[in-house]
Design a protein around this motif. Structure first.
Motif, PDB file in Angstrom:
ATOM      1  N   GLN A  50       0.626  -1.248  -0.402  1.00  0.00           N
ATOM      2  CA  GLN A  50      -0.328  -0.231  -0.019  1.00  0.00           C
ATOM      3  C   GLN A  50       0.508   0.988  -0.086  1.00  0.00           C
ATOM      4  N   GLU A  51       1.552   1.260   1.243  1.00  0.00           N
ATOM      5  CA  GLU A  51       2.914   1.913   0.292  1.00  0.00           C
ATOM      6  C   GLU A  51       3.462   2.720  -0.246  1.00  0.00           C
ATOM      7  N   SER A  52       4.001   1.438  -0.946  1.00  0.00           N
ATOM      8  CA  SER A  52       4.858   1.155  -2.196  1.00  0.00           C
ATOM      9  C   SER A  52       4.211   2.085  -2.863  1.00  0.00           C
ATOM     10  N   GLN A  53       3.039   1.517  -3.186  1.00  0.00           N
ATOM     11  CA  GLN A  53       1.528   2.095  -4.349  1.00  0.00           C
ATOM     12  C   GLN A  53       1.424   3.418  -4.664  1.00  0.00           C
ATOM     13  N   HIS A  54       0.956   4.092  -3.162  1.00  0.00           N
ATOM     14  CA  HIS A  54       0.771   5.664  -2.745  1.00  0.00           C
ATOM     15  C   HIS A  54       1.846   6.099  -3.720  1.00  0.00           C
ATOM     16  N   TYR A  59       4.939  10.174  -7.391  1.00  0.00           N
ATOM     17  CA  TYR A  59       6.092  10.056  -7.731  1.00  0.00           C
ATOM     18  C   TYR A  59       6.342   9.621  -9.302  1.00  0.00           C
ATOM     19  N   ARG A  60       5.878   8.763  -9.368  1.00  0.00           N
ATOM     20  CA  ARG A  60       5.903   8.076 -10.234  1.00  0.00           C
ATOM     21  C   ARG A  60       5.121   8.513 -11.206  1.00  0.00           C
ATOM     22  N   GLY A  61       3.793   8.498 -11.072  1.00  0.00           N
ATOM     23  CA  GLY A  61       2.958   8.524 -11.846  1.00  0.00           C
ATOM     24  C   GLY A  61       1.736   7.109 -12.293  1.00  0.00           C
ATOM     25  N   LYS A  62       2.640   5.980 -11.446  1.00  0.00           N
ATOM     26  CA  LYS A  62       2.317   4.980 -11.790  1.00  0.00           C
ATOM     27  C   LYS A  62       1.287   4.142 -10.441  1.00  0.00           C
ATOM     28  N   LEU A  69      11.847   2.633  -4.523  1.00  0.00           N
ATOM     29  CA  LEU A  69      12.052   3.583  -4.520  1.00  0.00           C
ATOM     30  C   LEU A  69      13.097   4.259  -4.587  1.00  0.00           C
ATOM     31  N   SER A  70      13.600   5.162  -5.376  1.00  0.00           N
ATOM     32  CA  SER A  70      14.910   5.669  -5.134  1.00  0.00           C
ATOM     33  C   SER A  70      14.441   7.033  -5.113  1.00  0.00           C
ATOM     34  N   PHE A  71      15.044   8.107  -3.616  1.00  0.00           N
ATOM     35  CA  PHE A  71      14.710   9.461  -3.932  1.00  0.00           C
ATOM     36  C   PHE A  71      16.159  10.024  -3.596  1.00  0.00           C
ATOM     37  N   PRO A  72      17.172  10.369  -4.548  1.00  0.00           N
ATOM     38  CA  PRO A  72      18.240  10.938  -4.589  1.00  0.00           C
ATOM     39  C   PRO A  72      18.188  12.470  -3.665  1.00  0.00           C
ATOM     40  N   PHE A  73      19.061  12.488  -2.737  1.00  0.00           N
ATOM     41  CA  PHE A  73      18.445  13.422  -2.173  1.00  0.00           C
ATOM     42  C   PHE A  73      19.414  14.657  -2.647  1.00  0.00           C
ATOM     43  N   GLU A  74      18.948  15.847  -3.006  1.00  0.00           N
ATOM     44  CA  GLU A  74      19.898  17.094  -3.973  1.00  0.00           C
ATOM     45  C   GLU A  74      19.631  18.286  -2.739  1.00  0.00           C
ATOM     46  N   ALA A  75      21.319  18.735  -2.701  1.00  0.00           N
ATOM     47  CA  ALA A  75      21.298  19.066  -1.591  1.00  0.00           C
ATOM     48  C   ALA A  75      20.923  20.849  -1.948  1.00  0.00           C
ATOM     49  N   PRO A  76      21.260  21.700  -1.306  1.00  0.00           N
ATOM     50  CA  PRO A  76      20.920  23.197  -2.105  1.00  0.00           C
ATOM     51  C   PRO A  76      22.642  23.805  -2.190  1.00  0.00           C
ATOM     52  N   PRO A  77      22.366  24.084  -3.387  1.00  0.00           N
ATOM     53  CA  PRO A  77      23.649  24.970  -3.977  1.00  0.00           C
ATOM     54  C   PRO A  77      24.820  25.718  -3.195  1.00  0.00           C
ATOM     55  N   GLY A  78      25.949  24.956  -2.900  1.00  0.00           N
ATOM     56  CA  GLY A  78      27.107  25.195  -1.945  1.00  0.00           C
ATOM     57  C   GLY A  78      27.083  24.605  -0.463  1.00  0.00           C
TER      58      GLY A  78
END
Length: 154
Positions: A50-54, A59-62, A69-78
């Protein structure tokens, strides 16, 4: 490379799930093969369908559960932060796939954690060349763990 792992067990079903040390070993195996990688903090959340499907729908429209599922972290610049990202793994899907592929459950767990971690590092399998590169790395890393090639099972 040592990994800072936050393993979240949000799954309460009957599938045998890996423990902290097992997941840390699999993630560390990936990071050791990428010595220029400085990020070493990761969250791995083990979930139900259920959590995977949600999350997959959001996040992927599926609108279906998926293995990882992979959610890469993007740090703020600098702002350098050691966060690699988050993996969300559906325990029931992993177990179903392992049974369908007739391979040991923990071999498939290792594959899914390695696969997801590679996604966090920017690998993908959308086009055939990228898929071949990613699969060859997975095969090599799994072999280091004495796990057979998951793509050519006999």
């Amino acid at each position: 490379m040592d990994v800072e792992l936050d393993l979240q067990a949000a799954y309460s079903g009957t599938v045998d799930c890996p423990d902290h040390d097992q997941v840390a070993l699999w993630v560390s195996t990936v990071l050791a093969a990428h010595p220029d990688e400085t990020r070493d903090e990761i969250t791995v959340r083990l979930v139900d369908n259920q959590e995977s499907q949600h999350l997959n729908a959001t996040y992927r429209g599926k609108d279906k559960p998926t293995n990882v599922l992979s959610f890469p972290f993007e740090a703020p610049p600098g702002i350098p932060l050691p966060l690699l990202g988050d993996l969300v793994v559906a325990a029931d899907i992993v177990a179903e796939e392992a049974a369908a592929q007739e391979k040991p459950l923990f071999h498939h767990w290792a594959h899914m954690i390695i696969h997801g971690t590679l996604h966090l590092l920017g690998y993908d399998h959308i086009d055939p060349d990228e898929a071949e590169t990613m699969e060859s790395i997975e095969i090599q890393l799994l072999a280091e763990l004495s796990i057979p090639d998951p793509y050519h099972l006999e």
